[in-house]
Design a protein around this motif. Structure first.
Motif, PDB file in Angstrom:
ATOM      1  N   THR A  11       6.782  15.230  -1.758  1.00 38.91           N
ATOM      2  CA  THR A  11       5.950  14.550  -0.812  1.00 38.91           C
ATOM      3  C   THR A  11       6.333  12.885  -0.753  1.00 38.91           C
ATOM      4  OG1 THR A  11       4.222  16.173  -1.233  1.00 38.91           O
ATOM      5  CG2 THR A  11       3.467  14.175  -0.177  1.00 38.91           C
ATOM      6  N   THR A  12       6.567  12.693   0.266  1.00 35.24           N
ATOM      7  CA  THR A  12       6.917  11.249   0.835  1.00 35.24           C
ATOM      8  C   THR A  12       5.995  10.511   1.652  1.00 35.24           C
ATOM      9  OG1 THR A  12       9.123  12.175   0.641  1.00 35.24           O
ATOM     10  CG2 THR A  12       8.992   9.997   1.624  1.00 35.24           C
ATOM     11  N   VAL A  13       5.650   9.413   1.220  1.00 36.92           N
ATOM     12  CA  VAL A  13       4.710   8.506   2.147  1.00 36.92           C
ATOM     13  C   VAL A  13       5.804   7.891   2.938  1.00 36.92           C
ATOM     14  CG1 VAL A  13       3.305   6.767   2.327  1.00 36.92           C
ATOM     15  CG2 VAL A  13       3.090   8.200   0.693  1.00 36.92           C
ATOM     16  N   VAL A  14       5.943   8.146   4.367  1.00 29.08           N
ATOM     17  CA  VAL A  14       6.887   7.681   5.268  1.00 29.08           C
ATOM     18  C   VAL A  14       6.591   6.492   5.671  1.00 29.08           C
ATOM     19  CG1 VAL A  14       8.024   7.970   7.584  1.00 29.08           C
ATOM     20  CG2 VAL A  14       7.436   9.873   6.079  1.00 29.08           C
ATOM     21  N   SER A  15       5.283   6.076   6.200  1.00 28.88           N
ATOM     22  CA  SER A  15       4.907   4.730   6.410  1.00 28.88           C
ATOM     23  C   SER A  15       3.558   4.493   6.337  1.00 28.88           C
ATOM     24  CB  SER A  15       5.370   4.395   7.778  1.00 28.88           C
ATOM     25  OG  SER A  15       4.568   5.183   8.876  1.00 28.88           O
ATOM     26  N   VAL A  62       0.733  -1.027  -0.053  1.00 30.16           N
ATOM     27  CA  VAL A  62      -0.133   0.022   0.181  1.00 30.16           C
ATOM     28  C   VAL A  62       0.963   1.295   0.110  1.00 30.16           C
ATOM     29  CG1 VAL A  62      -1.549   1.494   1.283  1.00 30.16           C
ATOM     30  CG2 VAL A  62      -1.982  -1.134   0.972  1.00 30.16           C
ATOM     31  N   GLN A  63       2.069   1.310   0.707  1.00 31.44           N
ATOM     32  CA  GLN A  63       3.010   2.326   1.078  1.00 31.44           C
ATOM     33  C   GLN A  63       3.475   2.745  -0.527  1.00 31.44           C
ATOM     34  OE1 GLN A  63       6.024   1.984   3.763  1.00 31.44           O
ATOM     35  NE2 GLN A  63       7.046   3.898   3.009  1.00 31.44           N
ATOM     36  N   ARG A  64       3.827   1.655  -1.038  1.00 34.08           N
ATOM     37  CA  ARG A  64       4.762   1.695  -2.552  1.00 34.08           C
ATOM     38  C   ARG A  64       3.684   2.261  -3.497  1.00 34.08           C
ATOM     39  NH1 ARG A  64       7.440  -2.704  -2.782  1.00 34.08           N
ATOM     40  NH2 ARG A  64       5.581  -3.858  -3.415  1.00 34.08           N
ATOM     41  N   GLU A  65       2.322   1.804  -3.628  1.00 34.30           N
ATOM     42  CA  GLU A  65       1.337   2.235  -4.512  1.00 34.30           C
ATOM     43  C   GLU A  65       0.848   3.711  -4.065  1.00 34.30           C
ATOM     44  OE1 GLU A  65       0.577   0.777  -7.193  1.00 34.30           O
ATOM     45  OE2 GLU A  65       1.782  -0.816  -6.959  1.00 34.30           O
ATOM     46  N   LEU A  66       0.696   4.008  -3.088  1.00 34.47           N
ATOM     47  CA  LEU A  66       0.335   5.203  -2.530  1.00 34.47           C
ATOM     48  C   LEU A  66       1.265   6.325  -2.925  1.00 34.47           C
ATOM     49  CD1 LEU A  66      -1.220   5.139   1.121  1.00 34.47           C
ATOM     50  CD2 LEU A  66      -2.428   6.082  -1.231  1.00 34.47           C
ATOM     51  N   SER A  67       2.646   6.052  -2.822  1.00 34.90           N
ATOM     52  CA  SER A  67       3.558   6.844  -3.230  1.00 34.90           C
ATOM     53  C   SER A  67       3.855   7.039  -4.590  1.00 34.90           C
ATOM     54  CB  SER A  67       4.952   6.099  -2.849  1.00 34.90           C
ATOM     55  OG  SER A  67       5.292   6.347  -1.590  1.00 34.90           O
ATOM     56  N   ILE A 116       0.540   9.442  -5.738  1.00 33.72           N
ATOM     57  CA  ILE A 116       0.730  10.617  -5.099  1.00 33.72           C
ATOM     58  C   ILE A 116       1.641  11.483  -6.096  1.00 33.72           C
ATOM     59  CG2 ILE A 116       1.673  12.190  -3.439  1.00 33.72           C
ATOM     60  CD1 ILE A 116       0.447  10.198  -1.305  1.00 33.72           C
ATOM     61  N   SER A 117       2.714  10.837  -6.537  1.00 33.66           N
ATOM     62  CA  SER A 117       3.685  11.553  -7.207  1.00 33.66           C
ATOM     63  C   SER A 117       3.476  11.520  -8.713  1.00 33.66           C
ATOM     64  CB  SER A 117       5.011  10.907  -7.030  1.00 33.66           C
ATOM     65  OG  SER A 117       5.137   9.474  -7.554  1.00 33.66           O
ATOM     66  N   ARG A 118       2.510  10.468  -9.053  1.00 33.97           N
ATOM     67  CA  ARG A 118       2.288  10.407 -10.728  1.00 33.97           C
ATOM     68  C   ARG A 118       1.027  10.876 -11.115  1.00 33.97           C
ATOM     69  NH1 ARG A 118       5.618   5.435 -10.094  1.00 33.97           N
ATOM     70  NH2 ARG A 118       7.842   6.141 -10.593  1.00 33.97           N
ATOM     71  N   GLU A 119       0.107  10.287 -10.430  1.00 33.67           N
ATOM     72  CA  GLU A 119      -1.333  10.662 -10.606  1.00 33.67           C
ATOM     73  C   GLU A 119      -1.844  11.912 -10.361  1.00 33.67           C
ATOM     74  OE1 GLU A 119      -2.759   7.975 -12.545  1.00 33.67           O
ATOM     75  OE2 GLU A 119      -0.866   6.901 -12.769  1.00 33.67           O
ATOM     76  N   VAL A 176      -7.874   8.608  -4.726  1.00 31.36           N
ATOM     77  CA  VAL A 176      -6.670   7.911  -4.158  1.00 31.36           C
ATOM     78  C   VAL A 176      -6.910   6.451  -3.827  1.00 31.36           C
ATOM     79  CG1 VAL A 176      -4.862   7.624  -2.655  1.00 31.36           C
ATOM     80  CG2 VAL A 176      -5.210   9.881  -3.628  1.00 31.36           C
ATOM     81  N   ARG A 177      -8.369   6.428  -3.261  1.00 34.38           N
ATOM     82  CA  ARG A 177      -8.496   4.820  -2.867  1.00 34.38           C
ATOM     83  C   ARG A 177      -9.016   4.194  -3.954  1.00 34.38           C
ATOM     84  NH1 ARG A 177     -13.849   3.852   1.027  1.00 34.38           N
ATOM     85  NH2 ARG A 177     -13.316   1.950   1.419  1.00 34.38           N
ATOM     86  N   THR A 178      -9.849   4.886  -4.953  1.00 38.32           N
ATOM     87  CA  THR A 178     -10.042   4.229  -6.248  1.00 38.32           C
ATOM     88  C   THR A 178      -8.863   3.504  -6.838  1.00 38.32           C
ATOM     89  OG1 THR A 178     -12.058   5.586  -6.457  1.00 38.32           O
ATOM     90  CG2 THR A 178     -11.255   4.469  -8.527  1.00 38.32           C
ATOM     91  N   GLN A 179      -7.722   4.456  -7.195  1.00 37.05           N
ATOM     92  CA  GLN A 179      -6.586   4.036  -7.814  1.00 37.05           C
ATOM     93  C   GLN A 179      -6.136   2.917  -6.969  1.00 37.05           C
ATOM     94  OE1 GLN A 179      -5.221   4.884 -10.963  1.00 37.05           O
ATOM     95  NE2 GLN A 179      -7.306   6.025 -10.913  1.00 37.05           N
TER      96      GLN A 179
END
Length: 130
Positions: free
Chosen positions: A36-40, A15-20, A23-26, A77-80
Motif C-alpha cells: 500500500t502506497t500513499v501517492v499524494s 503528512v504524506q511521509r508520516e502517513l506512509s 500505514i506500513s509500520r504501525e 492514524v489521526r492520533t499517531q
C-alpha cells in the motif's frame, strides 16, 4: 482552484511521509495490503481536512479491503499523526483509492502489445517481399 503555498506544500509532503510510515509500520489490520502506497496528500489551508490518495498493488478486492481497513483505523492514524507532526489542527483524514498507477501499467501493456503486433506484421511483410 488556488495554488498551494510553500507552507501548504511542505505540510502535504510531511503528512504524506508520516502517513506512509504509520500505514506500513504501525497498522496491524490484516485487511491492509502490504503493498500500500500513499501517492499524494492534500491538506486544506485551514488544516481541517486531508485527502490521502492510496494506491494498492494487487487485485480490486485487496484494494477495497485496504480502504475499508484504513477507514476503520482512521482514528488511530489521526492520533499517531497528531503525535508526530506539530500542527495547529490535526486534519480529518479521508482515504481515497487512487488507481492512476494501475491505469498507467495497463496502458503500458496495451502500448507494448500494439508495438509488438506492428513489429510482427512488419517482419511478415519483409519476408513476403524477399
Amino acid at each position: 482552484m488556488r495554488k498551494n503555498s510553500i507552507k501548504n506544500t511542505r505540510i502535504n509532503s510531511e503528512v504524506q511521509r508520516e502517513l506512509s510510515s504509520i500505514i506500513s509500520r504501525e497498522l496491524k489490520d490484516p485487511r491492509i495490503h502490504p503493498m500500500t502506497t500513499v501517492v499524494s496528500v492534500e491538506v486544506t489551508p485551514d488544516l481541517k481536512y486531508c485527502k490521502a490518495y492510496i494506491s494498492v498493488l494487487g487485485n480490486e478486492e485487496a484494494a477495497k479491503d485496504t480502504i475499508q481497513g484504513l477507514k476503520s483505523a482512521v482514528g488511530f492514524v489521526r492520533t499517531q499523526l497528531a503525535k508526530r507532526i506539530n500542527l495547529r489542527n490535526t486534519p480529518e483524514i479521508t482515504f481515497i483509492l487512487d488507481q492512476s498507477i494501475e491505469y498507467g501499467v495497463h496502458m503500458t501493456r496495451l502500448i507494448d502489445e500494439v508495438t509488438e503486433n506492428l513489429r510482427d506484421s512488419e517482419s511478415g511483410d519483409e519476408e513476403e517481399n524477399e
